[in-house]
Design a protein around this motif. Sequence first.
Motif, PDB file in Angstrom:
ATOM      1  N   ARG A  59       0.821  -1.207   0.000  1.00 38.05           N
ATOM      2  CA  ARG A  59       0.000   0.000   0.000  1.00 38.05           C
ATOM      3  C   ARG A  59       0.861   1.265   0.000  1.00 38.05           C
ATOM      4  NH1 ARG A  59      -2.513  -3.674   3.408  1.00 38.05           N
ATOM      5  NH2 ARG A  59      -4.676  -4.217   2.865  1.00 38.05           N
ATOM      6  N   GLY A  60       1.833   1.292   0.906  1.00 30.06           N
ATOM      7  CA  GLY A  60       2.707   2.469   0.979  1.00 30.06           C
ATOM      8  C   GLY A  60       3.514   2.658  -0.292  1.00 30.06           C
ATOM      9  N   ALA A  61       4.048   1.563  -0.838  1.00 31.02           N
ATOM     10  CA  ALA A  61       4.843   1.666  -2.061  1.00 31.02           C
ATOM     11  C   ALA A  61       3.986   2.155  -3.227  1.00 31.02           C
ATOM     12  CB  ALA A  61       5.458   0.308  -2.384  1.00 31.02           C
ATOM     13  N   ALA A  62       2.735   1.692  -3.325  1.00 23.61           N
ATOM     14  CA  ALA A  62       1.852   2.124  -4.414  1.00 23.61           C
ATOM     15  C   ALA A  62       1.552   3.613  -4.312  1.00 23.61           C
ATOM     16  CB  ALA A  62       0.560   1.313  -4.377  1.00 23.61           C
ATOM     17  N   LEU A  63       1.278   4.097  -3.099  1.00 21.79           N
ATOM     18  CA  LEU A  63       0.979   5.520  -2.920  1.00 21.79           C
ATOM     19  C   LEU A  63       2.181   6.391  -3.265  1.00 21.79           C
ATOM     20  CD1 LEU A  63      -0.999   7.692  -2.004  1.00 21.79           C
ATOM     21  CD2 LEU A  63      -0.182   7.335   0.340  1.00 21.79           C
ATOM     22  N   VAL A  64       3.360   5.951  -2.814  1.00 20.06           N
ATOM     23  CA  VAL A  64       4.578   6.722  -3.113  1.00 20.06           C
ATOM     24  C   VAL A  64       4.837   6.763  -4.607  1.00 20.06           C
ATOM     25  CG1 VAL A  64       7.089   6.756  -2.834  1.00 20.06           C
ATOM     26  CG2 VAL A  64       5.617   6.320  -0.858  1.00 20.06           C
ATOM     27  N   LEU A  65       4.634   5.629  -5.289  1.00 18.82           N
ATOM     28  CA  LEU A  65       4.887   5.585  -6.729  1.00 18.82           C
ATOM     29  C   LEU A  65       3.945   6.505  -7.491  1.00 18.82           C
ATOM     30  CD1 LEU A  65       6.473   4.375  -9.030  1.00 18.82           C
ATOM     31  CD2 LEU A  65       4.856   2.474  -9.100  1.00 18.82           C
ATOM     32  N   VAL A  66       2.668   6.569  -7.102  1.00 17.97           N
ATOM     33  CA  VAL A  66       1.732   7.475  -7.768  1.00 17.97           C
ATOM     34  C   VAL A  66       2.128   8.931  -7.534  1.00 17.97           C
ATOM     35  CG1 VAL A  66      -0.643   8.310  -7.734  1.00 17.97           C
ATOM     36  CG2 VAL A  66      -0.201   5.882  -7.784  1.00 17.97           C
ATOM     37  N   LEU A  67       2.542   9.252  -6.320  1.00 20.06           N
ATOM     38  CA  LEU A  67       2.967  10.620  -6.030  1.00 20.06           C
ATOM     39  C   LEU A  67       4.200  11.001  -6.854  1.00 20.06           C
ATOM     40  CD1 LEU A  67       2.496  10.741  -2.143  1.00 20.06           C
ATOM     41  CD2 LEU A  67       1.031  11.750  -3.915  1.00 20.06           C
ATOM     42  N   ILE A  68       5.141  10.073  -6.985  1.00 17.17           N
ATOM     43  CA  ILE A  68       6.330  10.370  -7.790  1.00 17.17           C
ATOM     44  C   ILE A  68       5.956  10.524  -9.260  1.00 17.17           C
ATOM     45  CG2 ILE A  68       8.554   9.457  -8.563  1.00 17.17           C
ATOM     46  CD1 ILE A  68       8.837   8.097  -5.878  1.00 17.17           C
ATOM     47  N   SER A  69       5.024   9.682  -9.734  1.00 16.68           N
ATOM     48  CA  SER A  69       4.577   9.794 -11.126  1.00 16.68           C
ATOM     49  C   SER A  69       3.919  11.148 -11.375  1.00 16.68           C
ATOM     50  CB  SER A  69       3.605   8.658 -11.446  1.00 16.68           C
ATOM     51  OG  SER A  69       3.076   8.800 -12.741  1.00 16.68           O
ATOM     52  N   THR A  70       3.084  11.572 -10.423  1.00 15.09           N
ATOM     53  CA  THR A  70       2.440  12.886 -10.566  1.00 15.09           C
ATOM     54  C   THR A  70       3.485  14.002 -10.546  1.00 15.09           C
ATOM     55  OG1 THR A  70       0.478  12.025  -9.454  1.00 15.09           O
ATOM     56  CG2 THR A  70       0.697  14.418  -9.600  1.00 15.09           C
ATOM     57  N   HIS A  85       9.437   8.397 -19.222  1.00 12.60           N
ATOM     58  CA  HIS A  85      10.254   7.442 -18.473  1.00 12.60           C
ATOM     59  C   HIS A  85       9.720   6.020 -18.697  1.00 12.60           C
ATOM     60  CE1 HIS A  85      12.723  10.165 -15.953  1.00 12.60           C
ATOM     61  NE2 HIS A  85      11.712  11.003 -16.125  1.00 12.60           N
ATOM     62  N   PRO A  86      10.516   5.106 -19.248  1.00 11.56           N
ATOM     63  CA  PRO A  86      10.078   3.701 -19.325  1.00 11.56           C
ATOM     64  C   PRO A  86       9.823   3.089 -17.947  1.00 11.56           C
ATOM     65  CG  PRO A  86      11.935   4.088 -20.797  1.00 11.56           C
ATOM     66  CD  PRO A  86      11.789   5.326 -19.957  1.00 11.56           C
ATOM     67  N   ALA A  87      10.431   3.671 -16.914  1.00 11.53           N
ATOM     68  CA  ALA A  87      10.221   3.154 -15.562  1.00 11.53           C
ATOM     69  C   ALA A  87       8.779   3.318 -15.099  1.00 11.53           C
ATOM     70  CB  ALA A  87      11.164   3.844 -14.581  1.00 11.53           C
ATOM     71  N   LEU A  88       7.988   4.158 -15.846  1.00 10.64           N
ATOM     72  CA  LEU A  88       6.584   4.296 -15.489  1.00 10.64           C
ATOM     73  C   LEU A  88       5.799   3.005 -15.720  1.00 10.64           C
ATOM     74  CD1 LEU A  88       5.837   7.888 -16.833  1.00 10.64           C
ATOM     75  CD2 LEU A  88       5.976   7.144 -14.455  1.00 10.64           C
ATOM     76  N   LEU A  89       6.414   2.031 -16.401  1.00 10.69           N
ATOM     77  CA  LEU A  89       5.783   0.719 -16.494  1.00 10.69           C
ATOM     78  C   LEU A  89       5.570   0.105 -15.109  1.00 10.69           C
ATOM     79  CD1 LEU A  89       7.770  -0.771 -19.523  1.00 10.69           C
ATOM     80  CD2 LEU A  89       5.386   0.007 -19.516  1.00 10.69           C
ATOM     81  N   GLY A  90       6.312   0.610 -14.135  1.00 12.53           N
ATOM     82  CA  GLY A  90       6.155   0.136 -12.765  1.00 12.53           C
ATOM     83  C   GLY A  90       4.780   0.419 -12.200  1.00 12.53           C
ATOM     84  N   LEU A  91       4.049   1.402 -12.795  1.00 13.95           N
ATOM     85  CA  LEU A  91       2.687   1.674 -12.335  1.00 13.95           C
ATOM     86  C   LEU A  91       1.786   0.459 -12.558  1.00 13.95           C
ATOM     87  CD1 LEU A  91       2.295   5.311 -13.696  1.00 13.95           C
ATOM     88  CD2 LEU A  91       2.587   4.633 -11.306  1.00 13.95           C
ATOM     89  N   GLY A  92       1.925  -0.163 -13.713  1.00 11.28           N
ATOM     90  CA  GLY A  92       1.158  -1.377 -13.988  1.00 11.28           C
ATOM     91  C   GLY A  92       1.591  -2.537 -13.094  1.00 11.28           C
ATOM     92  N   VAL A  93       2.906  -2.614 -12.847  1.00 10.80           N
ATOM     93  CA  VAL A  93       3.410  -3.661 -11.949  1.00 10.80           C
ATOM     94  C   VAL A  93       2.824  -3.490 -10.552  1.00 10.80           C
ATOM     95  CG1 VAL A  93       5.488  -4.596 -10.876  1.00 10.80           C
ATOM     96  CG2 VAL A  93       5.534  -3.935 -13.281  1.00 10.80           C
ATOM     97  N   MET A  94       2.725  -2.238 -10.093  1.00 12.72           N
ATOM     98  CA  MET A  94       2.164  -1.985  -8.775  1.00 12.72           C
ATOM     99  C   MET A  94       0.666  -2.299  -8.747  1.00 12.72           C
ATOM    100  SD  MET A  94       3.399  -1.196  -5.881  1.00 12.72           S
ATOM    101  CE  MET A  94       4.917  -0.284  -6.245  1.00 12.72           C
TER     102      MET A  94
END
Length: 405
Positions: A59-70, A85-94
């Motif tokens: 949960r915490g990792a998903a919230l942090v990743l969305v905030l960084i993406s924003t 950033h190709p690393a944004l593929l991590g959003l789908g992984v999360m």
Amino acid sequence: MRRFSLWLRGKPLISDSILALLLLTLDVLTVGEARNKVAYLVLGVLLVVPIIFRRTYPRGAALVLVLISTSTTITHWAGDDSSVHPALLGLGVMLYTLVAYVGRREGLWYLGLLVFDSTLSFLLIGKPEGGDLAFTALYYALCWTFAEFVGARHAYDAEVAARLAVADYDKERRAHDAVAAERTRIARELHDVVAHAVSVIIVQADGARFALRDNPDLAEKAMTTIAGTGRDALRELRRTVELLRIEHAPEELPQHGTAGIAKVVRMMRDTGLDVSLELCGEIDTVTPEVSLGIHRIVQESLTNTLRHAGPDPRAEVRIERAENDVLLDIVDSGGAPSARAHGKCGESLPTRITAPASLIPGSGLGLVGMRERIAVLGGTLTVGRTGNGGWAVHATIPLYRAVPD
């Protein structure tokens, strides 16, 4: 390779760190398209860090990743840098992680945040091409579908593991219960054999000691009874101990029948106990389990009479075979002289039990053993004082055990 995969399965931080490193590598390969390469690399590192903790703290990792993406979207808009950033593929992984390991509700909340982030990106950076929008929707849909499959697989594995744990527990419990039941059965047999034999031997030995000088014939008879009782007890003890020495050895129960009951009564009479025996019906054709139960109940009851009924005891034994069960009545006078109660077959002796055995002091292992034996045979047992101060035992043993459906 399989061993390495199993090793990684138990160490999520290591496997997730490898996935984060792969996403960072994709970011590094596309750094040449960025105007500010340093800021691009810093954002790339920040995007993959939550991936390392995606299963440890989902949960915490998903919230942090969305905030960084924003934040990445806002940075691109402020710096007029349209590089992706190709690393944004991590959003789908999360998204996959939340649905597969946490639950659909958290996955829906996270999907809503992704839609908000994508909408904000389109508004600030520019209208996306149709292919980009379709790829994003298809990517998230595939992540959700794959997460549903993996989540179902995890639920199935968890249910199988739980059932196996329950089965193992039941197996251990059944084995423990079987061992306890076997120990109780052997202890019950040993008690019945030893208690009866020792009681008879003690009574005969005391009588022989007093009659040794004045009545040698009576003393000799008592010694003969002692020797016979000892041999019988030793033979039954050997049979019982043999069950302990041979693993999984089937128990060969003796068929006592009428001869066994008559032998017990004759032996008790030799000790000075006035016993009357009445047999109604054929008991030599019952099963060995029922035959042994009848023999032990009569043996234990008469032994208790010999030990506790006081001077000049009398006992009456009636065994009747009915259509579906065997009825046993053993009544003693408690040391008080009384007329014998003889009845016709089918009539119970006038026991007049006034108090249950559990309320009378002195109920020991003999009564416990009788109750256990009757319970195993599926019968009923009533024990207690009679109206004249004597002791009564009434047992009903079914001839055929009902088989449950």
